[in-house]
Design an enzyme around this catalytic site. Structure first.
Site, PDB file in Angstrom:
ATOM      1  N   ASP A 115      20.127  46.602 -52.749  1.00 30.82           N
ATOM      2  CA  ASP A 115      20.335  45.184 -52.893  1.00 30.82           C
ATOM      3  C   ASP A 115      21.192  44.400 -51.675  1.00 30.82           C
ATOM      4  O   ASP A 115      21.851  45.057 -51.230  1.00 30.82           O
ATOM      5  CB  ASP A 115      21.039  44.890 -54.091  1.00 30.82           C
ATOM      6  CG  ASP A 115      21.218  43.265 -54.384  1.00 30.82           C
ATOM      7  OD1 ASP A 115      20.415  42.883 -55.202  1.00 30.82           O
ATOM      8  OD2 ASP A 115      22.348  42.811 -54.007  1.00 30.82           O
ATOM      9  N   GLU A 128      15.698  40.311 -54.162  1.00 24.30           N
ATOM     10  CA  GLU A 128      16.249  40.688 -52.758  1.00 24.30           C
ATOM     11  C   GLU A 128      16.434  42.220 -52.875  1.00 24.30           C
ATOM     12  O   GLU A 128      17.125  42.836 -52.291  1.00 24.30           O
ATOM     13  CB  GLU A 128      17.426  39.897 -52.434  1.00 24.30           C
ATOM     14  CG  GLU A 128      18.580  40.338 -53.593  1.00 24.30           C
ATOM     15  CD  GLU A 128      18.778  39.214 -54.292  1.00 24.30           C
ATOM     16  OE1 GLU A 128      19.833  39.085 -55.132  1.00 24.30           O
ATOM     17  OE2 GLU A 128      17.598  38.647 -54.738  1.00 24.30           O
TER      18      GLU A 128
END
Length: 315
Positions: free
Chosen positions: A185, A229
């Protein structure tokens, strides 16, 4: 008449040279050989449009040569047999074994030109078909890439990741081998987007994806965009010790990009958090269950300050 590549096979040198010269005068490229073994050897490199094959040869007759050529090469190329006599049984056998036509020697010029015209039409159709087939193959390959590719980052998408993870689980389960999955992440990406704008946010994801792909591109490795993301790296045949090293390497790779992130409380550059699970599959695990497990440890990494990696305790 357009030029053809003609493989001429005849053990009688004088007849071979005379016919080769006639064919060359008609504008064709000729490879003339004196035996069946030579014909079989030269065929792949020469890639003929037409084969002229003498039926009667001492070491290997034309019928046997044609039989072997048809077995060894799937692409169909017309073959015309050359025979000193009109022997119906031999000609019938030759056609049955893969020949397409025959000419009686000495070859009549008018008949030869007519046969070559017919073969040229066939050769043209073959080349057109090959071109169309190659274009179709390339189009299908491109379509397959687009179906499996994330539009923004140009790495594997979630659909392809799901498919490959299921395959990896089954394969490693059958072979009792370790498999590693790392979920990544980008830290504080929302604040990055808010401050730098969505275009820069997209560019940031593209740079991260490229770095991941450049560093995990060996056989048995897959990098994919999980969503937003988040990214996933699959490492085949990867045990715990190596998995930890790869997490550390991944962390440094992203830091080395030095993408400015002035509004990050973790660092002034883009960093990533990682959740890692390394296990020897039974082959029965579902991709969704594995995503849930690795997502939980990714959450722990973010809770512990980000820019770090946590390994799952998986049994």
């Amino acid at each position: 008449m357009d030029a053809m590549r003609i493989l001429l096979v005849d053990d009688v040198q004088v007849e071979r040279l005379q016919l080769a010269m006639r064919l060359q005068r008609l504008g064709h490229s000729v490879e003339a050989v004196g035996s069946g073994a030579e014909a079989i050897s030269r065929y792949p490199a020469f890639e003929p449009d037409l084969v002229l094959m003498d039926i009667s040869m001492p070491d290997m007759d034309g019928v046997e040569v044609v039989r072997q050529l048809r077995v060894q090469h799937s692409e169909w190329v017309p073959i015309i047999f050359l025979s000193g006599h009109e022997e119906p049984e031999m000609i019938a056998k030759a056609i049955d074994m893969g020949g397409d036509d025959y000419l009686v020697k000495p070859v009549d010029k008018t008949v030869l030109v007519s046969k070559l015209k017919a073969m040229q039409r066939i050769a043209n159709m073959r080349h057109q078909l090959k071109t169309a087939s190659e274009q179709l193959r390339q189009a299908n390959e491109k379509l397959s890439e687009q179906v499996n590719e994330d539009g923004l980052t140009k790495i594997a998408n979630r659909r392809y990741l799901d498919q490959k993870l299921a395959e990896f689980i089954a394969l490693h389960g059958r072979n009792n081998q370790a498999l590693t999955m790392i979920m990544i992440d980008v830290d504080h990406f929302k604040s990055y987007n808010d401050h730098y704008g969505h275009l820069e946010g997209d560019r940031c994801l593209q740079l991260v994806a490229k770095e991941l792909k450049d560093n995990f591109s060996r056989a048995g490795e897959l990098v994919a965009r999980y969503g937003g993301e988040e990214f996933v790296v699959l490492l085949s045949h990867c045990g715990q010790a190596r998995a930890v090293r790869e997490c550390e390497r991944l962390k440094k790779c992203i830091e080395s990009l030095e993408i400015p992130h002035q509004h990050s409380p973790t660092a002034k550059i883009i960093t990533v958090s990682q959740g890692m699970v390394c296990w020897t599959p039974t082959g029965l695990e579902s991709p969704e269950n594995m995503y849930q497990i690795v997502d939980k440890v990714l959450y722990q990494a973010k809770e512990q300050g980000r820019n770090c990696y946590i390994a799952a305790e998986f049994t």
